[in-house]
Design a protein around this motif. Structure first.
Motif, mmCIF file in Angstrom:
data_model
loop_
_atom_site.group_PDB
_atom_site.id
_atom_site.type_symbol
_atom_site.label_atom_id
_atom_site.label_comp_id
_atom_site.label_asym_id
_atom_site.label_seq_id
_atom_site.Cartn_x
_atom_site.Cartn_y
_atom_site.Cartn_z
ATOM 1 N N ALA A 19 54.539 -29.062 -42.983
ATOM 2 C CA ALA A 19 54.105 -27.876 -43.729
ATOM 3 C C ALA A 19 52.880 -28.165 -44.581
ATOM 4 O O ALA A 19 51.863 -27.462 -44.507
ATOM 5 N N VAL A 20 52.940 -29.211 -45.385
ATOM 6 C CA VAL A 20 51.820 -29.507 -46.280
ATOM 7 C C VAL A 20 50.656 -30.157 -45.526
ATOM 8 O O VAL A 20 49.482 -29.941 -45.862
ATOM 9 N N MET A 21 50.949 -30.928 -44.472
ATOM 10 C CA MET A 21 49.878 -31.569 -43.713
ATOM 11 C C MET A 21 49.021 -30.519 -42.991
ATOM 12 O O MET A 21 47.787 -30.610 -42.972
ATOM 13 N N ALA A 25 45.178 -29.509 -43.810
ATOM 14 C CA ALA A 25 44.170 -29.533 -42.755
ATOM 15 C C ALA A 25 43.418 -28.204 -42.695
ATOM 16 O O ALA A 25 42.197 -28.174 -42.525
ATOM 17 N N ALA A 26 44.156 -27.109 -42.852
ATOM 18 C CA ALA A 26 43.523 -25.785 -42.835
ATOM 19 C C ALA A 26 42.562 -25.630 -43.998
ATOM 20 O O ALA A 26 41.459 -25.088 -43.850
ATOM 21 N N ARG A 27 42.959 -26.126 -45.146
ATOM 22 C CA ARG A 27 42.102 -26.035 -46.336
ATOM 23 C C ARG A 27 40.826 -26.857 -46.161
ATOM 24 O O ARG A 27 39.734 -26.423 -46.525
ATOM 25 N N GLU A 49 54.314 -24.324 -38.042
ATOM 26 C CA GLU A 49 53.412 -24.442 -39.190
ATOM 27 C C GLU A 49 51.968 -24.166 -38.770
ATOM 28 O O GLU A 49 51.194 -23.563 -39.517
ATOM 29 N N LEU A 50 51.618 -24.587 -37.559
ATOM 30 C CA LEU A 50 50.270 -24.356 -37.053
ATOM 31 C C LEU A 50 50.004 -22.860 -36.882
ATOM 32 O O LEU A 50 48.892 -22.381 -37.140
ATOM 33 N N GLU A 51 51.034 -22.118 -36.467
ATOM 34 C CA GLU A 51 50.888 -20.673 -36.283
ATOM 35 C C GLU A 51 50.567 -19.956 -37.587
ATOM 36 O O GLU A 51 49.989 -18.860 -37.577
ATOM 37 N N LYS A 52 50.899 -20.566 -38.729
ATOM 38 C CA LYS A 52 50.631 -19.956 -40.043
ATOM 39 C C LYS A 52 49.160 -20.089 -40.434
ATOM 40 O O LYS A 52 48.717 -19.480 -41.414
ATOM 41 N N ILE A 62 48.275 -31.373 -30.753
ATOM 42 C CA ILE A 62 49.561 -31.953 -31.139
ATOM 43 C C ILE A 62 49.960 -33.044 -30.149
ATOM 44 O O ILE A 62 49.908 -32.848 -28.938
ATOM 45 N N VAL A 63 50.340 -34.193 -30.701
ATOM 46 C CA VAL A 63 50.856 -35.293 -29.883
ATOM 47 C C VAL A 63 52.305 -35.513 -30.293
ATOM 48 O O VAL A 63 52.577 -35.945 -31.411
ATOM 49 N N HIS A 64 53.228 -35.188 -29.405
ATOM 50 C CA HIS A 64 54.645 -35.230 -29.764
ATOM 51 C C HIS A 64 55.151 -36.658 -29.941
ATOM 52 O O HIS A 64 54.886 -37.542 -29.113
ATOM 53 N N CYS A 65 55.873 -36.864 -31.032
ATOM 54 C CA CYS A 65 56.541 -38.141 -31.314
ATOM 55 C C CYS A 65 57.921 -37.844 -31.887
ATOM 56 O O CYS A 65 58.050 -37.063 -32.837
#
Length: 348
Positions: A19-21, A25-27, A49-52, A62-65
């Motif tokens: 959420a904060v990351m 990044a958006a900011r 969170e990216l959709e927001k 996105i690289v899934h881990c």
């Protein structure tokens, strides 16, 4: 030097994770639209969170881990999962060239261990150091290192820290010749450990470097604004940092308590609110977020685990600026000068 900085982010690190990351990044992206990001972590948590943040469309991959390094894990345990964890894979992206810098708000010890193992230290550097910008009463912040990567440091380590810190200050503070001092128990030349005295002797003769060595500084002068780079071992540096942070919280809490103790105090608070807001802004760690591991073959930035979106954005800006200004090259050039000047002496 990369025209478009690509930052690998450990999206699972810190207290609030993706959420904060993503908000940070958006900011950062709003201020510099040329930024792009590799987000490492759980896709199911990152995508909502990216959709927001529609502004990040096309700027995030996105690289899934599945694997996440916990804040309580020992570095020796975490390093075994460097190839599978979001933190380890973000660092690996820097090593492979997929990203220009890595950012994590996770476990500091694990981040240091993984970074050192994957990226190795630069030629001429024995140990990497953790550096950060701290607020002062002067026109500029102060660069301080080491803040905890090395509990013990010899004279040569301290000289290397000074070289790296000065190179960082020339970029972060936009200074041609930063003022450099060694943290000591006194300013007199006879005070301090042998390591400090030996390092001071070397730095006094290093007029060929892009710095101005001004001797020793005591802990109570760190925030005066009379120095640009403060060099110390990680043990003393971490204590000094935590003491400064604790003092800032103490002052803030003391003022809050004083202003709520009575009706008269509350009226006084309303009158003095502009001044207290300025103090709050100056002491807010989010405004100085983004410590850097200096001396590695790659850029790795450590964020506070409790940083908010503004703090993450500041850490991203630190990483991006170091990429644009090619910090590693500037450190390497100064190290070459040190080697060139010391070689004739060693031959004698």
């Amino acid at each position: 030097m990369a025209a478009t900085p690509r930052i690998a982010i450990d999206a699972m690190g810190g207290d609030t994770g993706p959420a904060v990351m993503l908000a940070g990044a958006a900011r950062a992206h709003e201020r510099r639209s040329d930024l792009c990001f590799l987000m490492f972590g759980d896709r199911a948590l990152i995508e909502p969170e990216l959709e927001k943040h529609p502004s990040l469309a096309g700027a995030v991959e996105i690289v899934h881990c599945d694997d996440v390094i916990a804040g309580t894990e020992k570095p020796s345990q975490a390093i075994r999962r460097a190839k599978t964890s979001s933190m380890g894979r973000a660092i690996a992206a820097v090593k492979s060239g997929e990203a220009n810098a890595a950012l994590s708000a996770g476990n500091t010890g694990a981040l240091m261990a993984m970074s050192k193992l994957a990226l190795r230290t630069m030629p001429g550097i024995d140990r990497p150091a953790l550096a950060a910008l701290l607020p002062t009463l002067g026109d500029n912040d102060v660069v301080m290192l080491d803040l905890g990567a090395n509990t013990e440091s010899d004279a040569q380590n301290l000289v290397q820290f000074a070289v790296m810190g000065a190179a960082y200050a020339r970029i972060a503070l936009d200074l041609e010749k930063p003022r450099v001092q060694l943290l000591n128990i006194g300013t007199e030349e006879l005070k301090g450990t042998d390591e400090l005295k030996d390092a001071a002797a070397i730095l006094r003769d290093a007029d060929y470097l892009g710095m101005r060595f001004d001797g020793f500084i005591e802990g109570d002068k760190l925030s005066r604004g009379d120095v640009d780079v403060v060099v110390t071992d990680g043990f003393s540096g971490n204590i000094a940092l935590k003491t400064a942070e604790g003092t800032a919280r103490f002052v803030t809490d003391l003022l809050r308590r004083a202003f709520t103790s009575s009706v008269r105090s509350k009226i006084g608070f309303l009158i003095s609110r502009p001044a207290t807001e300025l103090l709050k802004h100056h002491l807010d760690p989010n405004n100085h977020n983004g410590a850097v591991f200096l001396g590695l073959n790659g850029i790795v930035v450590k964020s506070h685990g409790s940083a908010n979106a503004k703090g993450i954005a500041n850490a991203i800006r630190v990483a991006a600026r170091l990429v644009r200004e090619d910090l590693s090259r500037k450190i390497a050039e100064d190290l070459e000068r040190v080697s060139a000047h010391r070689t004739p002496m060693a031959a004698k």
